[in-house]
Design a protein around this motif. Structure first.
Motif, PDB file in Angstrom:
ATOM      1  N   SER A 155       0.810  -1.221   0.000  1.00  0.00           N
ATOM      2  CA  SER A 155       0.000   0.000   0.000  1.00  0.00           C
ATOM      3  C   SER A 155       0.845   1.274   0.000  1.00  0.00           C
ATOM      4  O   SER A 155       0.312   2.369  -0.193  1.00  0.00           O
ATOM      5  CB  SER A 155      -0.944   0.019   1.206  1.00  0.00           C
ATOM      6  OG  SER A 155      -0.216  -0.022   2.411  1.00  0.00           O
ATOM      7  N   ALA A 156       2.162   1.132   0.226  1.00  0.00           N
ATOM      8  CA  ALA A 156       3.039   2.309   0.179  1.00  0.00           C
ATOM      9  C   ALA A 156       4.462   1.880  -0.140  1.00  0.00           C
ATOM     10  O   ALA A 156       4.916   0.833   0.314  1.00  0.00           O
ATOM     11  CB  ALA A 156       3.000   3.063   1.508  1.00  0.00           C
ATOM     12  N   ARG A 157       5.141   2.696  -0.947  1.00  0.00           N
ATOM     13  CA  ARG A 157       6.576   2.543  -1.208  1.00  0.00           C
ATOM     14  C   ARG A 157       7.161   3.942  -1.145  1.00  0.00           C
ATOM     15  O   ARG A 157       6.842   4.807  -1.962  1.00  0.00           O
ATOM     16  CB  ARG A 157       6.827   1.928  -2.596  1.00  0.00           C
ATOM     17  CG  ARG A 157       8.319   1.849  -2.925  1.00  0.00           C
ATOM     18  CD  ARG A 157       8.559   1.139  -4.242  1.00  0.00           C
ATOM     19  NE  ARG A 157       8.118   1.892  -5.396  1.00  0.00           N
ATOM     20  CZ  ARG A 157       8.805   2.887  -5.971  1.00  0.00           C
ATOM     21  NH1 ARG A 157       9.955   3.281  -5.446  1.00  0.00           N
ATOM     22  NH2 ARG A 157       8.343   3.502  -7.022  1.00  0.00           N
ATOM     23  N   ASN A 158       8.039   4.166  -0.169  1.00  0.00           N
ATOM     24  CA  ASN A 158       8.476   5.528   0.135  1.00  0.00           C
ATOM     25  C   ASN A 158       9.867   5.883  -0.397  1.00  0.00           C
ATOM     26  O   ASN A 158      10.296   7.028  -0.232  1.00  0.00           O
ATOM     27  CB  ASN A 158       8.442   5.747   1.652  1.00  0.00           C
ATOM     28  CG  ASN A 158       7.038   5.611   2.221  1.00  0.00           C
ATOM     29  OD1 ASN A 158       6.104   6.193   1.689  1.00  0.00           O
ATOM     30  ND2 ASN A 158       6.889   4.834   3.277  1.00  0.00           N
ATOM     31  N   PHE A 159      10.576   4.921  -1.004  1.00  0.00           N
ATOM     32  CA  PHE A 159      11.924   5.186  -1.504  1.00  0.00           C
ATOM     33  C   PHE A 159      12.104   4.518  -2.861  1.00  0.00           C
ATOM     34  O   PHE A 159      11.359   3.608  -3.229  1.00  0.00           O
ATOM     35  CB  PHE A 159      12.981   4.662  -0.521  1.00  0.00           C
ATOM     36  CG  PHE A 159      12.992   5.370   0.809  1.00  0.00           C
ATOM     37  CD1 PHE A 159      13.808   6.465   1.019  1.00  0.00           C
ATOM     38  CD2 PHE A 159      12.159   4.951   1.840  1.00  0.00           C
ATOM     39  CE1 PHE A 159      13.819   7.115   2.241  1.00  0.00           C
ATOM     40  CE2 PHE A 159      12.155   5.585   3.055  1.00  0.00           C
ATOM     41  CZ  PHE A 159      12.990   6.682   3.263  1.00  0.00           C
ATOM     42  N   ASP A 160      13.119   4.968  -3.578  1.00  0.00           N
ATOM     43  CA  ASP A 160      13.488   4.397  -4.867  1.00  0.00           C
ATOM     44  C   ASP A 160      14.844   3.722  -4.755  1.00  0.00           C
ATOM     45  O   ASP A 160      15.621   3.993  -3.824  1.00  0.00           O
ATOM     46  CB  ASP A 160      13.546   5.477  -5.952  1.00  0.00           C
ATOM     47  CG  ASP A 160      12.181   6.078  -6.251  1.00  0.00           C
ATOM     48  OD1 ASP A 160      11.223   5.298  -6.386  1.00  0.00           O
ATOM     49  OD2 ASP A 160      12.084   7.323  -6.348  1.00  0.00           O
ATOM     50  N   ALA A 161      15.127   2.871  -5.724  1.00  0.00           N
ATOM     51  CA  ALA A 161      16.451   2.251  -5.792  1.00  0.00           C
ATOM     52  C   ALA A 161      17.512   3.335  -5.930  1.00  0.00           C
ATOM     53  O   ALA A 161      17.354   4.300  -6.687  1.00  0.00           O
ATOM     54  CB  ALA A 161      16.510   1.297  -6.978  1.00  0.00           C
ATOM     55  N   GLY A 162      18.602   3.200  -5.160  1.00  0.00           N
ATOM     56  CA  GLY A 162      19.670   4.198  -5.163  1.00  0.00           C
ATOM     57  C   GLY A 162      19.561   5.216  -4.052  1.00  0.00           C
ATOM     58  O   GLY A 162      20.534   5.920  -3.753  1.00  0.00           O
ATOM     59  N   ASP A 163      18.363   5.324  -3.428  1.00  0.00           N
ATOM     60  CA  ASP A 163      18.201   6.262  -2.316  1.00  0.00           C
ATOM     61  C   ASP A 163      18.993   5.795  -1.106  1.00  0.00           C
ATOM     62  O   ASP A 163      19.212   4.594  -0.904  1.00  0.00           O
ATOM     63  CB  ASP A 163      16.729   6.377  -1.919  1.00  0.00           C
ATOM     64  CG  ASP A 163      15.919   7.208  -2.909  1.00  0.00           C
ATOM     65  OD1 ASP A 163      16.522   7.846  -3.783  1.00  0.00           O
ATOM     66  OD2 ASP A 163      14.669   7.188  -2.810  1.00  0.00           O
ATOM     67  N   PHE A 172       8.411   0.043   2.809  1.00  0.00           N
ATOM     68  CA  PHE A 172       7.131  -0.440   2.295  1.00  0.00           C
ATOM     69  C   PHE A 172       6.133  -0.550   3.437  1.00  0.00           C
ATOM     70  O   PHE A 172       6.502  -0.736   4.597  1.00  0.00           O
ATOM     71  CB  PHE A 172       7.277  -1.849   1.676  1.00  0.00           C
ATOM     72  CG  PHE A 172       8.235  -1.932   0.524  1.00  0.00           C
ATOM     73  CD1 PHE A 172       7.840  -1.585  -0.760  1.00  0.00           C
ATOM     74  CD2 PHE A 172       9.534  -2.376   0.720  1.00  0.00           C
ATOM     75  CE1 PHE A 172       8.728  -1.679  -1.811  1.00  0.00           C
ATOM     76  CE2 PHE A 172      10.418  -2.474  -0.323  1.00  0.00           C
ATOM     77  CZ  PHE A 172      10.018  -2.119  -1.606  1.00  0.00           C
ATOM     78  N   VAL A 173       4.853  -0.461   3.068  1.00  0.00           N
ATOM     79  CA  VAL A 173       3.759  -0.847   3.960  1.00  0.00           C
ATOM     80  C   VAL A 173       2.980  -1.944   3.241  1.00  0.00           C
ATOM     81  O   VAL A 173       2.546  -1.765   2.103  1.00  0.00           O
ATOM     82  CB  VAL A 173       2.831   0.328   4.291  1.00  0.00           C
ATOM     83  CG1 VAL A 173       1.675  -0.146   5.188  1.00  0.00           C
ATOM     84  CG2 VAL A 173       3.601   1.452   4.961  1.00  0.00           C
TER      85      VAL A 173
END
Length: 332
Positions: A155-163, A172-173
């Motif tokens: 239901s949530a993804r707060n970062f991207d690859a490389g962050d 994630f949630v």
């Protein structure tokens, strides 16, 4: 001439008296009636609630680091153990090599210890070091390769690859929707009428025309002093994943039945300017009586009468506009 005038005056007087008699004649209102019946009424009460996930997991490593790979997106359905993301593996790779070397050394010392070539203290120290580093490896692996602990939707993804992950929010949630649950606030007067395991029905605005079945999983032991309600937790299997967290729901709870007087809803009249409801009941002499009543549930085209009307009474269902207490009526 005088006689003619007298006759004319008498004629006018008689005409006036006849007109007066006709004007005082009352019109008998026509009405339609029905019998008040008694039957068992299901005590169903509807409550507003919101669908909630059965479990919500915030997934993140125990410490900050670079995010190496993202494997899932918002809306994906994931299963328990599925890899969601990977953090930078430098520390993990180094510790894996160290533990592998420790394992080789441990097995060597174990053989020597069995032959009596190594003291017990040396062997136990090596064994302890190996187990501690292996435990650290397992912990680091869990915090480098992030897996879902449950089945559910992302239901949530707060970062991207490389962050660079800095512990400010979960990566994630994941929300479990098999099953879902609802918390229902029920009036304290119904506290003894509901129990764990009772079935309930519910509908949601997002899926019109469909009814779901749930079950009472637990009852909260305290009453809210502000609202005088207690919480009942309801679970719904949701096998097709149709229900989603956040949906507005109406939960219908059946508290059994009670025997009540039932009348057509057309029999009820609301007094203007008040909330008083009343009924006109037909008496044996052909007149009607004005009866204030207390109403209960509205069931289709009928109303439950809680007080004010006896079983078997004949009630007016049409023509009430011209009625008042004691008026004689003509039943059609």
């Amino acid at each position: 001439m005088i006689a003619a005038l007298a006759i004319a005056a008498a004629s006018c007087g008689n005409s006036s008296q006849n007109t007066g008699a006709a004007s005082t004649e009352e019109v008998v209102p026509n009405v339609e009636v029905a019998k008040a019946a008694v039957r068992d009424v299901p005590m169903e009460v509807s409550y507003a609630s919101t669908v909630q996930a059965w479990a919500v997991n915030n997934i993140m490593p125990q410490q900050g680091g670079r995010i190496r790979k993202i494997n899932v997106e918002v809306g994906d359905y994931v299963v328990k153990g599925q890899v969601l993301a990977e953090m930078d593996r430098l520390q993990l790779d180094q510790l894996e090599l160290q533990v592998k070397n420790d394992e080789i050394e441990y097995e060597r010392l174990k053989s020597l210890y069995a032959e009596g070539a190594v003291s017990q203290s040396d062997f136990e120290a090596a064994e302890l070091g190996y187990k501690v580093r292996k435990s650290n490896l397992d912990n680091l692996r869990e915090n480098t390769i992030l897996r879902s602990p449950i089945n559910g939707f992302v239901s949530a993804r707060n970062f991207d690859a490389g962050d660079m992950f800095g512990m400010s929010a979960p990566l994630f949630v994941v929300q479990q929707v098999l099953p879902v649950k609802l918390l229902v606030g029920i009036s304290e007067s119904e506290y003894t009428k509901i129990k764990k395991g009772d079935n309930v029905k519910l509908t949601v605005d997002a899926i019109p025309g469909r009814e779901f079945t749930g079950k009472v999983e637990r009852l909260y032991p305290t009453i809210d002093p502000a609202t005088h309600t207690f919480k009942a937790e309801v679970s719904v299997a949701n096998s097709d994943k149709a229900l989603r967290p956040g949906m507005y729901a109406r939960v219908t709870v059946n508290f059994g039945t009670r025997r009540s007087v039932i009348v057509p809803d057309r029999a009820l009249v609301k007094q203007e300017g008040t909330g008083t409801r009343f009924i006109f009941a037909l008496q044996a002499d052909g007149t009607v009586s004005y009866l204030p009543v207390t109403i209960g549930r509205h069931i289709g085209a009928e109303y439950e009468i809680l007080s004010g009307l006896e079983e078997g009474a004949t009630v007016v269902v049409k023509g009430q506009a011209l009625l008042r207490d004691g008026v004689k009526v003509n039943v059609l």
